[in-house]
Write a protein that holds these residues in place. Structure first.
Motif, PDB file in Angstrom:
ATOM      1  N   GLU A  62       0.828  -1.210   0.000  1.00 32.47           N
ATOM      2  CA  GLU A  62       0.000   0.000   0.000  1.00 32.47           C
ATOM      3  C   GLU A  62       0.860   1.257   0.000  1.00 32.47           C
ATOM      4  O   GLU A  62       0.580   2.210  -0.724  1.00 32.47           O
ATOM      5  CB  GLU A  62      -0.927   0.002   1.220  1.00 32.47           C
ATOM      6  CG  GLU A  62      -2.010  -1.039   1.151  1.00 32.47           C
ATOM      7  CD  GLU A  62      -2.801  -1.201   2.437  1.00 32.47           C
ATOM      8  OE1 GLU A  62      -3.882  -1.805   2.362  1.00 32.47           O
ATOM      9  OE2 GLU A  62      -2.343  -0.749   3.511  1.00 32.47           O
ATOM     10  N   THR A  63       1.912   1.247   0.793  1.00 30.62           N
ATOM     11  CA  THR A  63       2.811   2.401   0.862  1.00 30.62           C
ATOM     12  C   THR A  63       3.560   2.589  -0.451  1.00 30.62           C
ATOM     13  O   THR A  63       3.662   3.702  -0.966  1.00 30.62           O
ATOM     14  CB  THR A  63       3.816   2.231   2.024  1.00 30.62           C
ATOM     15  OG1 THR A  63       3.085   2.096   3.238  1.00 30.62           O
ATOM     16  CG2 THR A  63       4.764   3.396   2.111  1.00 30.62           C
ATOM     17  N   GLN A  64       4.072   1.504  -1.018  1.00 32.80           N
ATOM     18  CA  GLN A  64       4.851   1.581  -2.255  1.00 32.80           C
ATOM     19  C   GLN A  64       4.017   2.000  -3.457  1.00 32.80           C
ATOM     20  O   GLN A  64       4.545   2.593  -4.388  1.00 32.80           O
ATOM     21  CB  GLN A  64       5.484   0.222  -2.575  1.00 32.80           C
ATOM     22  CG  GLN A  64       6.601  -0.176  -1.669  1.00 32.80           C
ATOM     23  CD  GLN A  64       7.100  -1.582  -1.974  1.00 32.80           C
ATOM     24  OE1 GLN A  64       6.348  -2.441  -2.416  1.00 32.80           O
ATOM     25  NE2 GLN A  64       8.376  -1.816  -1.721  1.00 32.80           N
ATOM     26  N   HIS A  65       2.726   1.676  -3.459  1.00 32.49           N
ATOM     27  CA  HIS A  65       1.922   1.855  -4.664  1.00 32.49           C
ATOM     28  C   HIS A  65       0.762   2.827  -4.520  1.00 32.49           C
ATOM     29  O   HIS A  65      -0.152   2.829  -5.351  1.00 32.49           O
ATOM     30  CB  HIS A  65       1.416   0.493  -5.138  1.00 32.49           C
ATOM     31  CG  HIS A  65       2.539  -0.445  -5.446  1.00 32.49           C
ATOM     32  ND1 HIS A  65       3.428  -0.230  -6.480  1.00 32.49           N
ATOM     33  CD2 HIS A  65       2.973  -1.556  -4.814  1.00 32.49           C
ATOM     34  CE1 HIS A  65       4.333  -1.184  -6.493  1.00 32.49           C
ATOM     35  NE2 HIS A  65       4.079  -1.998  -5.486  1.00 32.49           N
ATOM     36  N   ALA A  66       0.819   3.695  -3.541  1.00 25.54           N
ATOM     37  CA  ALA A  66      -0.241   4.690  -3.361  1.00 25.54           C
ATOM     38  C   ALA A  66      -0.388   5.566  -4.603  1.00 25.54           C
ATOM     39  O   ALA A  66      -1.498   5.950  -4.970  1.00 25.54           O
ATOM     40  CB  ALA A  66       0.041   5.550  -2.130  1.00 25.54           C
ATOM     41  N   SER A  67       0.700   5.840  -5.313  1.00 25.85           N
ATOM     42  CA  SER A  67       0.645   6.702  -6.500  1.00 25.85           C
ATOM     43  C   SER A  67      -0.004   6.017  -7.705  1.00 25.85           C
ATOM     44  O   SER A  67      -0.352   6.678  -8.671  1.00 25.85           O
ATOM     45  CB  SER A  67       2.054   7.159  -6.875  1.00 25.85           C
ATOM     46  OG  SER A  67       2.834   6.043  -7.262  1.00 25.85           O
ATOM     47  N   VAL A  68      -0.185   4.719  -7.654  1.00 20.66           N
ATOM     48  CA  VAL A  68      -0.773   3.973  -8.774  1.00 20.66           C
ATOM     49  C   VAL A  68      -2.299   3.937  -8.678  1.00 20.66           C
ATOM     50  O   VAL A  68      -2.984   3.657  -9.645  1.00 20.66           O
ATOM     51  CB  VAL A  68      -0.181   2.540  -8.837  1.00 20.66           C
ATOM     52  CG1 VAL A  68      -0.793   1.727  -9.957  1.00 20.66           C
ATOM     53  CG2 VAL A  68       1.318   2.615  -9.021  1.00 20.66           C
ATOM     54  N   GLU A  69      -2.825   4.260  -7.506  1.00 22.75           N
ATOM     55  CA  GLU A  69      -4.279   4.243  -7.341  1.00 22.75           C
ATOM     56  C   GLU A  69      -4.936   5.106  -8.416  1.00 22.75           C
ATOM     57  O   GLU A  69      -4.451   6.169  -8.754  1.00 22.75           O
ATOM     58  CB  GLU A  69      -4.665   4.766  -5.952  1.00 22.75           C
ATOM     59  CG  GLU A  69      -4.567   3.727  -4.888  1.00 22.75           C
ATOM     60  CD  GLU A  69      -5.227   4.175  -3.606  1.00 22.75           C
ATOM     61  OE1 GLU A  69      -6.331   3.698  -3.330  1.00 22.75           O
ATOM     62  OE2 GLU A  69      -4.610   4.992  -2.910  1.00 22.75           O
ATOM     63  N   GLY A  70      -6.031   4.591  -8.956  1.00 22.80           N
ATOM     64  CA  GLY A  70      -6.743   5.286 -10.019  1.00 22.80           C
ATOM     65  C   GLY A  70      -6.315   4.847 -11.407  1.00 22.80           C
ATOM     66  O   GLY A  70      -7.001   5.106 -12.383  1.00 22.80           O
ATOM     67  N   LYS A  71      -5.181   4.177 -11.506  1.00 20.61           N
ATOM     68  CA  LYS A  71      -4.689   3.686 -12.800  1.00 20.61           C
ATOM     69  C   LYS A  71      -5.020   2.220 -13.007  1.00 20.61           C
ATOM     70  O   LYS A  71      -4.780   1.678 -14.082  1.00 20.61           O
ATOM     71  CB  LYS A  71      -3.178   3.903 -12.900  1.00 20.61           C
ATOM     72  CG  LYS A  71      -2.788   5.356 -12.848  1.00 20.61           C
ATOM     73  CD  LYS A  71      -1.285   5.516 -12.873  1.00 20.61           C
ATOM     74  CE  LYS A  71      -0.915   6.987 -12.730  1.00 20.61           C
ATOM     75  NZ  LYS A  71       0.526   7.169 -12.624  1.00 20.61           N
ATOM     76  N   ALA A  72      -5.540   1.588 -11.960  1.00 16.71           N
ATOM     77  CA  ALA A  72      -5.935   0.177 -12.012  1.00 16.71           C
ATOM     78  C   ALA A  72      -7.033  -0.023 -10.969  1.00 16.71           C
ATOM     79  O   ALA A  72      -7.129   0.750 -10.017  1.00 16.71           O
ATOM     80  CB  ALA A  72      -4.752  -0.736 -11.704  1.00 16.71           C
ATOM     81  N   LEU A 124       4.355  -1.828  -9.802  1.00 18.96           N
ATOM     82  CA  LEU A 124       3.090  -1.780 -10.526  1.00 18.96           C
ATOM     83  C   LEU A 124       3.131  -0.845 -11.723  1.00 18.96           C
ATOM     84  O   LEU A 124       2.418  -1.057 -12.689  1.00 18.96           O
ATOM     85  CB  LEU A 124       1.952  -1.349  -9.600  1.00 18.96           C
ATOM     86  CG  LEU A 124       1.301  -2.408  -8.759  1.00 18.96           C
ATOM     87  CD1 LEU A 124       0.102  -1.842  -8.015  1.00 18.96           C
ATOM     88  CD2 LEU A 124       0.869  -3.599  -9.578  1.00 18.96           C
ATOM     89  N   SER A 125       3.975   0.172 -11.659  1.00 18.17           N
ATOM     90  CA  SER A 125       4.041   1.105 -12.796  1.00 18.17           C
ATOM     91  C   SER A 125       4.527   0.424 -14.063  1.00 18.17           C
ATOM     92  O   SER A 125       4.298   0.904 -15.170  1.00 18.17           O
ATOM     93  CB  SER A 125       4.923   2.320 -12.460  1.00 18.17           C
ATOM     94  OG  SER A 125       6.262   1.920 -12.241  1.00 18.17           O
ATOM     95  N   ASP A 126       5.159  -0.747 -13.940  1.00 19.43           N
ATOM     96  CA  ASP A 126       5.556  -1.523 -15.116  1.00 19.43           C
ATOM     97  C   ASP A 126       4.341  -2.163 -15.786  1.00 19.43           C
ATOM     98  O   ASP A 126       4.411  -2.563 -16.951  1.00 19.43           O
ATOM     99  CB  ASP A 126       6.521  -2.648 -14.734  1.00 19.43           C
ATOM    100  CG  ASP A 126       7.888  -2.150 -14.317  1.00 19.43           C
ATOM    101  OD1 ASP A 126       8.224  -0.972 -14.619  1.00 19.43           O
ATOM    102  OD2 ASP A 126       8.627  -2.914 -13.674  1.00 19.43           O
ATOM    103  N   TRP A 127       3.233  -2.298 -15.054  1.00 18.07           N
ATOM    104  CA  TRP A 127       2.088  -3.046 -15.530  1.00 18.07           C
ATOM    105  C   TRP A 127       0.829  -2.217 -15.747  1.00 18.07           C
ATOM    106  O   TRP A 127      -0.102  -2.671 -16.392  1.00 18.07           O
ATOM    107  CB  TRP A 127       1.783  -4.183 -14.562  1.00 18.07           C
ATOM    108  CG  TRP A 127       2.963  -5.060 -14.338  1.00 18.07           C
ATOM    109  CD1 TRP A 127       3.819  -5.027 -13.288  1.00 18.07           C
ATOM    110  CD2 TRP A 127       3.447  -6.075 -15.213  1.00 18.07           C
ATOM    111  NE1 TRP A 127       4.814  -5.979 -13.450  1.00 18.07           N
ATOM    112  CE2 TRP A 127       4.598  -6.628 -14.637  1.00 18.07           C
ATOM    113  CE3 TRP A 127       3.007  -6.572 -16.444  1.00 18.07           C
ATOM    114  CZ2 TRP A 127       5.322  -7.656 -15.219  1.00 18.07           C
ATOM    115  CZ3 TRP A 127       3.723  -7.591 -17.025  1.00 18.07           C
ATOM    116  CH2 TRP A 127       4.861  -8.121 -16.423  1.00 18.07           C
ATOM    117  N   VAL A 128       0.771  -1.015 -15.163  1.00 15.32           N
ATOM    118  CA  VAL A 128      -0.446  -0.206 -15.292  1.00 15.32           C
ATOM    119  C   VAL A 128      -0.196   1.077 -16.031  1.00 15.32           C
ATOM    120  O   VAL A 128       0.897   1.500 -16.208  1.00 15.32           O
ATOM    121  CB  VAL A 128      -1.092   0.086 -13.918  1.00 15.32           C
ATOM    122  CG1 VAL A 128      -1.469  -1.207 -13.248  1.00 15.32           C
ATOM    123  CG2 VAL A 128      -0.209   0.907 -13.032  1.00 15.32           C
TER     124      VAL A 128
END
Length: 128
Positions: A62-72, A124-128
């Motif tokens: 959750e901490t590492q990927h908070a910036s990906v929210e909304g993209k997946a 996750l930024s590699d995948w979304v």
């Protein structure tokens, strides 16, 4: 006194941003996930509510990927409460069940999956 599992840079648990998971609780959600994966990446995080390792991995994720929210679309499946659904996820996507486990789905297929501590190495930024 500092907790054994917190770094010196952590201010407090209360200041951590809440992660907006979609609860995965119904089998009919799997059809929606499969269809929607054609346009929006789908992420399923299988979590064990009784496993300390699972909790630590989830909070780190959750901490590492908070910036990906909304993209997946980010789904959280609590395996103790949804054992049959967890088995159906494994069957539908052809991935052996593990916990904690991360599945990334695009175009109806799992394009990446991992489990346990390896989840922390997924960008996750590699995948979304």
């Amino acid at each position: 006194m500092r907790s054994l599992f917190k770094s010196g840079n952590d201010s407090s648990e209360g200041s951590r941003k809440e992660f907006n998971w979609i609860p995965l609780e119904e089998e009919d959600q799997l059809e929606k996930i499969t269809k929607r994966s054609a346009t929006v990446p789908q992420v399923i995080f299988k979590n064990s509510t009784t496993c300390g390792i699972s909790g630590i991995v989830r909070r780190t994720f959750e901490t590492q990927h908070a910036s990906v929210e909304g993209k997946a679309d980010m789904y959280l499946l609590h395996i103790q409460h949804q054992r049959q659904l967890s088995s159906e996820v494994s069957r539908l996507f052809g991935i052996r069940h593990e916990s904690p486990q991360l599945l990334i789905i695009k175009n109806g297929k799992v394009v990446h999956h991992t489990s346990h501590g390896q989840i922390s190495y997924t960008d996750l930024s590699d995948w979304v």
